[in-house]
Design a protein around this motif. Sequence first.
Motif, PDB file in Angstrom:
ATOM      1  N   ARG A  29     -11.392  -3.238  -9.989  1.00 31.68           N
ATOM      2  CA  ARG A  29     -11.402  -2.697  -8.706  1.00 31.68           C
ATOM      3  C   ARG A  29     -12.586  -2.728  -7.922  1.00 31.68           C
ATOM      4  N   ASN A  39      -6.397  -3.092  -6.109  1.00 30.49           N
ATOM      5  CA  ASN A  39      -7.379  -2.983  -4.529  1.00 30.49           C
ATOM      6  C   ASN A  39      -6.218  -2.664  -3.554  1.00 30.49           C
ATOM      7  N   HIS A  81      -5.993  -0.039  -2.202  1.00 32.54           N
ATOM      8  CA  HIS A  81      -6.963   1.117  -1.252  1.00 32.54           C
ATOM      9  C   HIS A  81      -7.533   0.455  -0.132  1.00 32.54           C
ATOM     10  N   ARG A 126      -5.872  -1.647   4.665  1.00 31.89           N
ATOM     11  CA  ARG A 126      -5.720  -0.772   5.885  1.00 31.89           C
ATOM     12  C   ARG A 126      -4.476  -0.801   6.539  1.00 31.89           C
ATOM     13  N   LYS A 186      -1.551  -1.918   5.708  1.00 31.55           N
ATOM     14  CA  LYS A 186      -0.452  -1.794   4.735  1.00 31.55           C
ATOM     15  C   LYS A 186       0.564  -3.092   4.870  1.00 31.55           C
TER      16      LYS A 186
END
Length: 91
Positions: free
Chosen positions: A32, A76, A78, A81, A83
């Motif tokens: 991650r 990862n 997250h 941005r 999506k």
Amino acid sequence: MVSKLVQGALAVTLALGGTLVAVGPAEAATTRYKNCTALHQKYKHGVGKAGARDKVRGSTKPVTNFTVSNAVYAKNAHLDRDKDKVACEKR
């Protein structure tokens, strides 16, 4: 022969009454990353899920040479941005 990791996962799954999901060695070793700069050191053009397409605006061409890995993307997500299922896409 069943590894101790799989045996432990099976025991926890049975104890919780959940569904058993097989985890391979590649998925277990996935990192991650804190940010896109760190991710780009290993995955130059980003990483995305199988079948993902880079979302772009206007006449910008989408990035198509990102690394495809569901396991790495999952760790990862997250960093995705917009999506679009591609994290840290970069030409």
